[in-house]
Design a protein around this motif. Structure first.
Motif, short mmCIF file in Angstrom:
data_model
loop_
_atom_site.label_atom_id
_atom_site.label_comp_id
_atom_site.label_asym_id
_atom_site.label_seq_id
_atom_site.Cartn_x
_atom_site.Cartn_y
_atom_site.Cartn_z
N ASN A 1 0.81 -1.22 0.00
CA ASN A 1 0.00 0.00 0.00
C ASN A 1 0.84 1.27 0.00
OD1 ASN A 1 -2.37 -1.41 -0.14
ND2 ASN A 1 -2.83 -1.28 2.04
N PHE B 1 2.96 0.57 -4.05
CA PHE B 1 2.23 0.25 -5.26
C PHE B 1 0.84 0.90 -5.19
CE2 PHE B 1 5.34 -3.12 -4.69
CZ PHE B 1 5.87 -3.28 -5.96
N ASP B 2 0.13 0.88 -6.30
CA ASP B 2 -1.22 1.44 -6.35
C ASP B 2 -2.16 0.49 -5.63
OD1 ASP B 2 -3.68 2.50 -6.92
OD2 ASP B 2 -3.37 2.64 -9.08
N ASN B 3 -2.67 0.90 -4.47
CA ASN B 3 -3.50 -0.01 -3.68
C ASN B 3 -4.84 -0.32 -4.35
OD1 ASN B 3 -4.90 2.35 -3.22
ND2 ASN B 3 -4.62 2.35 -1.00
N GLN B 4 -5.22 0.45 -5.35
CA GLN B 4 -6.45 0.14 -6.08
C GLN B 4 -6.29 -1.11 -6.95
OE1 GLN B 4 -7.86 3.57 -8.22
NE2 GLN B 4 -8.14 4.79 -6.38
N ASN B 5 -5.04 -1.49 -7.18
CA ASN B 5 -4.77 -2.68 -8.00
C ASN B 5 -4.61 -3.94 -7.16
OD1 ASN B 5 -4.80 -1.14 -10.33
ND2 ASN B 5 -2.57 -0.80 -10.30
N HIS B 6 -4.68 -3.80 -5.83
CA HIS B 6 -4.46 -4.94 -4.94
C HIS B 6 -5.59 -5.02 -3.93
CE1 HIS B 6 -0.21 -5.73 -6.15
NE2 HIS B 6 -0.27 -4.44 -6.47
N ASN C 1 -8.55 -1.51 0.88
CA ASN C 1 -8.34 -2.70 0.05
C ASN C 1 -8.05 -3.96 0.87
OD1 ASN C 1 -5.80 -1.80 0.89
ND2 ASN C 1 -4.78 -2.55 -0.96
N ASN D 1 7.41 -6.11 -8.56
CA ASN D 1 6.87 -5.42 -9.73
C ASN D 1 6.87 -6.33 -10.97
OD1 ASN D 1 5.92 -2.83 -10.99
ND2 ASN D 1 7.76 -3.15 -12.21
#
Length: 356
Positions: free
Chosen positions: A20, A23-28, A46, A349
């Motif tokens: 979080n 990285f983009d937390n919307q992707n996880h 998330n 990544n």
């Protein structure tokens, strides 16, 4: 979206925080279950906590709401990352949805793999192993810093998936402090670390037998026992005190990572008497600190470290001699480069952004 399915353990809260933050937390999306009181984590949009999801001995049908939620998320996810393959209910569930297995990434912890060999044989265990064979054979991706474990997956389960080299958790990142002075102060005891937990897989009693020949030397034996089986820990403490008296020092209180790292810097020699890959984070940080580390040569950890040029020591040739400064410095430099936060983020990544 990438779905993370996690049973709570000490590795999971720092991993969620890492993802979080970096990285983009919307992707996880994290689907987490287990004992939150023992392994607390921060609330986040998330992170979904499912305390009732059955673990190992739970009733499959009593958890239909949680199972439905998992399937809902799994079907729409691009990738499914399984943080350990511990849950027999999950394995049975996945066996009925083979279409999900291609996009699964099994992060191999060690004990979840070696259940193949060390499980208690019986009808119930054989049934669980039957479903594991169906699932593991078809999993698309395997994640581990130890290629030897992936080789065993292929040997034991005829797996055809792809191996991803990654050490995954922040606990495996070297803390990065300057190399500790490997010279022991005159008159100070030789501090020996014995194992990493109160789990029988540490084979404490065999290691104590090995150390018995040095009981009259100026040694102190430190055994971390705050994590694992409390009844087993009590037996280890009793045997350790019986054989070594005050030279045996059990560690029964949980230490925060910063405190534990500080403690490790006081260690001279570490003994990890496991018959399988285990305690990797401890080993990495001790090597980075220039400590002498003993493991068994036959386990997959040996080759994983040796191939990086790291010098480790075979437990079958144990002695109290200190590691030489040249080897300590070399180990520290290698660990500092390979087991760095930067390298971990690059490895993660590659998994998150790469093709299935």
């Amino acid at each position: 979206m990438i779905l993370h399915f996690c049973v709570l353990d000490k590795f999971i809260p720092p991993f969620i925080e890492l993802i979080n933050n970096e990285f983009d937390n919307q992707n996880h999306h994290f689907l987490v279950y287990g004992d939150r009181s023992q392994f607390p984590f921060k609330d986040a949009s998330n992170v979904e906590y499912q305390p009732q999801f059955a673990h190992l001995r739970g009733n499959f049908w009593n958890n239909i709401a949680q199972i439905t939620r998992f399937l809902e998320l799994a079907k729409k996810s691009e990738k499914i990352i399984l943080h350990g393959l511990w849950d027999d209910n999950l394995v049975r569930l996945l066996s009925f949805y083979p279409g999900l297995l291609k996009k699964c990434y099994w992060i191999i912890w060690g004990g979840d793999l070696y259940r193949h060999t060390f499980r208690e044989k019986g009808i119930r265990s054989n049934i669980h192993e039957f479903f594991r064979r169906i699932v593991i054979k078809k999993i698309g991706n395997f994640v581990s810093q130890i290629e030897g474990d992936f080789i065993l997956v292929k040997k034991w389960y005829q797996a055809t998936g792809k191996w991803h080299d990654c050490f995954v958790y922040p606990s495996n990142v070297y803390c990065g402090e300057p190399l500790a002075n490997t010279e022991r102060e005159l008159g100070r005891s030789i501090n020996i670390l014995l194992g990493n937990s109160a789990d029988p897989s540490n084979n404490h009693f065999e290691a104590l037998d090995l150390l018995l020949q040095f009981r009259h030397d100026n040694i102190k034996i430190f055994a971390p026992l705050s994590y694992g089986n409390k009844n087993y820990a009590n037996v280890v403490i009793s045997k350790g005190k019986e054989r070594f008296g005050e030279k045996f020092q059990p560690l029964t209180d949980f230490m925060a990572k910063q405190e534990y790292d500080k403690f490790l810097r006081c260690i001279d020699i570490a003994i990890f008497n496991h018959n399988r890959q285990q305690a990797f984070g401890n080993i990495v940080n001790l090597l980075g600190m220039g400590k002498k580390v003993y493991i068994r040569k036959k386990i997959s950890t040996w080759n994983a470290l040796s191939q990086h040029g790291i010098e480790i020591f075979d437990l079958d040739s144990f002695d109290l001699k200190p590691i030489c400064s040249k080897a300590a410095s070399k180990n520290s430099k290698i660990v500092g480069v390979f087991f760095s936060r930067k390298n971990l983020l690059n490895q993660l990544n590659a998994i998150f952004a790469g093709d299935i």
